[in-house]
Design an enzyme around this catalytic site. Structure first.
Site, short mmCIF file in Angstrom:
data_model
loop_
_atom_site.label_atom_id
_atom_site.label_comp_id
_atom_site.label_asym_id
_atom_site.label_seq_id
_atom_site.Cartn_x
_atom_site.Cartn_y
_atom_site.Cartn_z
N ASN A 9 0.84 -1.20 0.00
CA ASN A 9 0.00 0.00 0.00
C ASN A 9 0.88 1.26 0.00
OD1 ASN A 9 -1.54 2.23 0.93
ND2 ASN A 9 -3.05 0.85 1.87
N GLU A 36 -2.56 -13.00 4.90
CA GLU A 36 -3.55 -12.54 5.89
C GLU A 36 -4.42 -13.70 6.31
OE1 GLU A 36 -5.87 -9.04 5.96
OE2 GLU A 36 -4.28 -7.82 5.11
N ASP A 69 -1.34 -4.09 10.37
CA ASP A 69 -2.68 -4.45 9.96
C ASP A 69 -3.62 -3.44 10.60
OD1 ASP A 69 -3.75 -6.56 8.24
OD2 ASP A 69 -5.18 -6.78 9.87
#
Ligand code: IMP
Length: 192
Positions: A9, A36, A69
């Site tokens: 990201n 994940e 996260d």
């Protein structure tokens, strides 16, 4: 000091790199797919991911990794999307979340970030950051990523997407968690 942030990201990376520069820390991006696991706990998800990535990069001579996260927790939706924020963003998106909140007066929400650092000399360490605010009625702003256009932190009239990175870093869950990491790293380095 160099640390390796495993994220695909670009928005997250830019925020963290900007913050790190004021601590004299250089952040490099590891564009590795983060595994994940499905879990209700951001802590569990990020611990699993950091161990997996650390095992992959250690053979390339990289001896520290950070993963993060994060999730958006909406009170009227009992914490949804929370740990499923990434999936919800990709599927129903910002408009879908606003639709779920149509006619709902309680707009309270928070973002939470869990950051996990791992290295051979310092071991594993978890840092957390939370920012409370509300979901606005209509998306506003062009900056940032994800749910930034609909989240307005308390103490500001702007949504995250109406803020520069420096402004967002004054409020965000991510900057709170990473600030703790950077302070801790500085204190550990000064002991050696
Ligand atoms: P992950 O931490 O990469 O799994 O991301 C979780 C999802 O939460 C992202 O895809 C975004 O949609 C959302 N999210 C997390 N942090 C932020 C933020 O700072 N602004 C906007 N959305 C965010």
């Amino acid at each position: 000091m160099i640390i390796y942030f495993a994220t695909g990201n670009k928005g997250k990376f830019h925020e963290v790199k900007t913050l790190a520069s004021s601590y004299g820390i250089v952040v490099k991006q590891l564009d590795i797919k983060k595994v994940e696991i499905q879990s209700d706990s951001l802590e569990e998800i990020s611990l699993y991911a950091v161990r997996d990535i650390y095992n992959k990069v250690i053979s390339k001579g990289i001896d520290n990794v950070v993963v993060e996260d994060a999730g958006l927790f909406i009170e009227a939706l009992r914490g949804f999307p929370g740990p499923y924020s990434s999936y919800v963003y990709k599927t129903i998106g910002v408009r879908g979340v606003l639709k779920l909140l149509e006619g709902v007066d309680n707009r309270k929400a928070f973002f939470k970030a869990v950051v996990v650092f791992k290295s051979s000399s310092l071991g594993e360490r978890i840092f957390k950051g939370i920012v409370h605010g509300e979901i606005v009625e209509e998306p506003r702003g062009i900056y940032g990523f994800g749910f930034d256009p609909i989240f307005k932190p308390y103490g500001s009239d702007k949504t995250f997407a109406e803020m520069t990175v420096q402004e967002k870093n004054k409020f965000s869950h991510r900057s709170k968690a990473f600030t703790e990491l950077f302070k801790w790293l500085k204190s550990m380095v000064s002991k050696t």
